[in-house]
Design a protein around this motif. Structure first.
Motif, short mmCIF file in Angstrom:
data_model
loop_
_atom_site.label_atom_id
_atom_site.label_comp_id
_atom_site.label_asym_id
_atom_site.label_seq_id
_atom_site.Cartn_x
_atom_site.Cartn_y
_atom_site.Cartn_z
N ARG A 5 -2.76 2.34 -18.32
CA ARG A 5 -3.85 2.56 -17.17
C ARG A 5 -3.21 1.98 -16.04
NH1 ARG A 5 -9.60 0.88 -18.78
NH2 ARG A 5 -8.86 -1.08 -18.56
N ALA A 6 -2.84 0.60 -16.06
CA ALA A 6 -2.75 -0.14 -14.85
C ALA A 6 -1.40 0.46 -14.18
CB ALA A 6 -2.23 -1.55 -15.25
N GLY A 28 0.87 0.86 -5.77
CA GLY A 28 0.64 -0.15 -6.82
C GLY A 28 0.52 -1.76 -5.86
N ARG A 29 0.50 -1.65 -4.88
CA ARG A 29 0.16 -3.11 -4.02
C ARG A 29 -1.04 -3.00 -3.37
NH1 ARG A 29 6.02 -1.95 -2.92
NH2 ARG A 29 5.46 -1.29 -0.72
N THR A 30 -1.92 -1.96 -3.44
CA THR A 30 -3.24 -2.32 -3.11
C THR A 30 -4.12 -3.36 -3.63
OG1 THR A 30 -4.08 -0.54 -4.67
CG2 THR A 30 -3.27 0.31 -2.47
N ASP A 31 -5.04 -3.65 -3.15
CA ASP A 31 -5.69 -5.06 -3.77
C ASP A 31 -6.42 -4.65 -5.14
OD1 ASP A 31 -5.19 -6.77 -1.65
OD2 ASP A 31 -7.27 -6.19 -0.80
N ASP A 32 -6.74 -3.53 -5.29
CA ASP A 32 -7.32 -3.08 -6.74
C ASP A 32 -6.21 -3.06 -7.86
OD1 ASP A 32 -9.77 -3.17 -5.84
OD2 ASP A 32 -10.34 -0.98 -5.46
N ALA A 33 -5.06 -2.19 -7.24
CA ALA A 33 -3.90 -2.05 -8.46
C ALA A 33 -3.37 -3.22 -8.63
CB ALA A 33 -3.08 -0.97 -7.50
N GLY A 88 5.79 -4.07 -12.40
CA GLY A 88 6.72 -3.12 -11.97
C GLY A 88 6.01 -2.09 -11.03
N ALA A 89 4.94 -1.76 -11.09
CA ALA A 89 4.01 -1.08 -10.41
C ALA A 89 4.09 -1.56 -8.93
CB ALA A 89 2.87 -0.75 -11.01
N PRO A 105 6.92 -12.28 -2.12
CA PRO A 105 6.55 -10.69 -1.41
C PRO A 105 6.57 -9.57 -2.62
CG PRO A 105 8.18 -11.75 -0.15
CD PRO A 105 8.06 -12.52 -1.67
N ALA A 106 5.37 -8.85 -2.63
CA ALA A 106 5.43 -7.76 -3.64
C ALA A 106 6.36 -6.68 -3.45
CB ALA A 106 4.25 -7.18 -3.64
N ASP A 107 6.93 -6.35 -2.41
CA ASP A 107 7.94 -5.33 -2.11
C ASP A 107 9.36 -5.79 -2.42
OD1 ASP A 107 7.95 -7.21 -0.32
OD2 ASP A 107 8.42 -5.83 1.45
N GLN A 108 9.60 -7.17 -2.46
CA GLN A 108 10.87 -7.66 -3.07
C GLN A 108 10.74 -7.89 -4.71
OE1 GLN A 108 11.67 -10.98 -0.82
NE2 GLN A 108 12.57 -9.87 0.78
N THR A 109 9.60 -8.30 -5.14
CA THR A 109 9.68 -8.33 -6.42
C THR A 109 9.53 -7.32 -7.41
OG1 THR A 109 7.42 -9.17 -6.43
CG2 THR A 109 8.80 -10.93 -6.18
N GLY A 110 8.90 -6.34 -6.99
CA GLY A 110 8.33 -5.04 -7.65
C GLY A 110 9.46 -4.40 -8.13
N PRO A 111 10.75 -4.01 -7.39
CA PRO A 111 11.61 -3.15 -7.96
C PRO A 111 12.34 -4.29 -9.20
CG PRO A 111 11.63 -3.06 -5.49
CD PRO A 111 10.55 -4.15 -5.88
N VAL A 112 12.49 -5.37 -8.84
CA VAL A 112 13.45 -6.20 -9.68
C VAL A 112 12.59 -6.26 -10.89
CG1 VAL A 112 13.93 -8.53 -10.22
CG2 VAL A 112 14.42 -7.80 -7.98
#
Length: 495
Positions: free
Chosen positions: A413-414, A327-332, A320-321, A271-278
């Motif tokens: 940019r990303a 940062g969790r939209t498909d394009d981002a 990290g985004a 899950p992106a919401d769990q991995t992103g902050p780490v």
């Protein structure tokens, strides 16, 4: 329903070629027992693997070993890119090793066989579609390196580096396996896409403490492989104790493999919401600590090792985004994954050129020495020093090292597209810190030295010039070409 699966041998061709290279090297060494023939067999096999990966990748995505819609082998554009890069890095490292192998520093047959086995793991890793394949491929990439690090005869530092690398890698592998086992206990699946779908469709699974523990343990295990802070302590000692070509392989192909494994599970399974902050915290710590400690290094390989740690932070930064909703939209997300892969490709090319430059300026079989040993090298060997300087400037992200400049711009940019402006600012500040030591080493190459220092740095470097000079030239040209055609790498990385 039949239990027999159809196998797409075309999709598996790169793996066949890589594994076949290892077998070819082994047979050549056993039957002919001629070091030159063994080295040529390894080089030809690695080049064949690169060509095979490119050819299969051009034909579009191919899948095999599938159960319903879940496949264990998915070979597309990104897998082809990884296969080509790993195979070419193997050829480059083999070229850097030729002088030491000729001098009898390491057994030729064993050295080339282990390098080909490691290459096989890297090629397979790019196409892995389930956790078992990811872990087995990652260990196939890593296991031969334990021996290669300690293969330098009569070197206590090499033996100590091998033991350090082995112990840390065992811990990392244990944690990775534990994380995979916990994920299987929660979801009952091992295929990456199935894991991602299950965790996305069933929010109650994500809220389980066991899921959180599984994600954390798996990320920690893979963070060891990319030498992310605080799981980085093994890297400087291992790089410094290993033979220079093996240190180059650790800093390029091995790090690329760790990133590919981490990206595979983050992009498709966790899950992106769990991995992103780490990942955001890891990126900030890794780039900051790596750059600050690199400022104080006096040994060349240790400086490159710490800079490699910092570069791993830049590679992780786009991921990290994912900590933010924007940062969790498909394009981002697509931009973040493509930026991480593209930066890694640019980095490994420049890093190989840097290690090739150091190898060309040092005596045959010697370690990287100190920065004082490189002082004034441009006065004795201007072309080799210029190539090393270009690689260092590229790693710093300055012109004319356009590949490194584009890589950092892509990351920033990303991050901006993902709403992580604060993390983009951290990247920019760390890039400024990195300028201090990269430019210090580059300037030292043109600094006048005392006669004693000059003799220590370059007297014995002339015999190295043959194959090593070719590798240095090719890596430098590749870095320049990538700097003028960066969008091609970014497009392939985004597939």
């Amino acid at each position: 329903m039949t239990g027999v699966q159809s196998v797409d041998s075309v999709a598996l061709l790169p793996a066949y070629l890589a594994a076949g290279t290892a077998v070819l090297v082994l047979l050549t060494d056993l039957i002919l027992a001629r070091p030159r023939a063994t080295i040529v067999a390894a080089a030809v096999g690695a080049l064949g693997t690169a060509v095979g990966s490119a050819v299969v990748g051009v034909g579009g995505e191919r899948r095999t070993f599938c159960v319903s819609a879940d496949c264990s082998w998915i070979f597309g554009g990104r897998a082809a890119l990884i296969g080509v890069v790993v195979a070419l890095l193997t050829v480059g490292v083999l070229g850097l090793s030729v002088p030491a192998l000729r001098a009898g520093r390491s057994p030729v047959g064993e050295y080339c066989f282990l390098l080909a086995c490691s290459m096989t793991g890297g090629v397979v890793l790019g196409a892995a579609g389930d956790l078992i394949t990811v872990i087995v491929a990652l260990e196939t990439l890593t296991l031969p390196l334990y021996v290669l690090v300690g293969l330098r005869r009569g070197s206590l530092a090499s033996a100590e580096a091998a033991v350090t690398f082995f112990v840390v890698s065992v811990v990392a592998t244990t944690l990775t396996l534990l994380g995979a086992a916990l994920l299987y206990a929660v979801t009952g699946g091992l295929h990456l896409d199935r894991l991602g779908a299950l965790l996305a469709d069933r929010p109650e699974l994500r809220d389980l403490p066991l899921t959180t523990a599984a994600v954390a343990v798996l990320l920690v295990g893979l963070a060891f492989k990319v030498a992310a802070v605080p799981f980085h302590a093994w890297a400087p000692a291992t790089y410094d104790g290993a033979p220079l070509p093996v240190a180059a392989y650790l800093s390029t192909a091995s790090k690329l493999g760790g990133l590919v494994a981490l990206l595979a599970v983050v992009q498709r399974a966790l899950p992106a919401d769990q991995t992103g902050p780490v990942l955001a915290v890891l990126a900030v710590l890794t780039m900051t600590v790596g750059n600050l400690v690199a400022l104080r290094q006096r040994r060349t390989v240790r400086l490159l090792a710490w800079s490699s740690v910092a570069q791993a932070g830049y590679i992780l930064a786009p991921l990290g985004a994912l900590a933010l909703a924007a940062g969790r939209t498909d394009d981002a997300r697509s931009a973040a994954y493509a930026a991480a892969v593209a930066y890694a490709v640019f980095f490994v090319v420049l890093e190989l050129a840097a290690f090739a430059g150091v190898t060309a300026l040092r005596p045959t079989g010697a370690d990287g020495g100190t920065l004082d040993d490189l002082r004034g090298a441009a006065r004795r060997h201007p072309w080799r020093a210029a190539a090393l300087g270009l690689a260092l400037v590229g790693l710093a992200g300055l012109p004319p090292g356009l590949a490194g400049l584009f890589a950092k711009v892509t990351v920033v940019r990303a991050l901006l597209d993902g709403g992580a402006a604060w993390l983009a600012l951290v990247v920019a500040l760390n890039a400024v810190i990195g300028l201090a030591y990269y430019l210090r080493v580059t300037a030292a190459l043109w600094t006048p030295t005392a006669p004693a220092t000059a003799s220590g740095g370059g007297v014995a470097a002339v015999p190295v010039v043959g194959v090593v000079a070719v590798v240095l030239a090719v890596a430098t040209v590749a870095a320049v070409v990538l700097g003028f055609a960066p969008q091609l790498v970014l497009d392939v990385a985004g597939r």
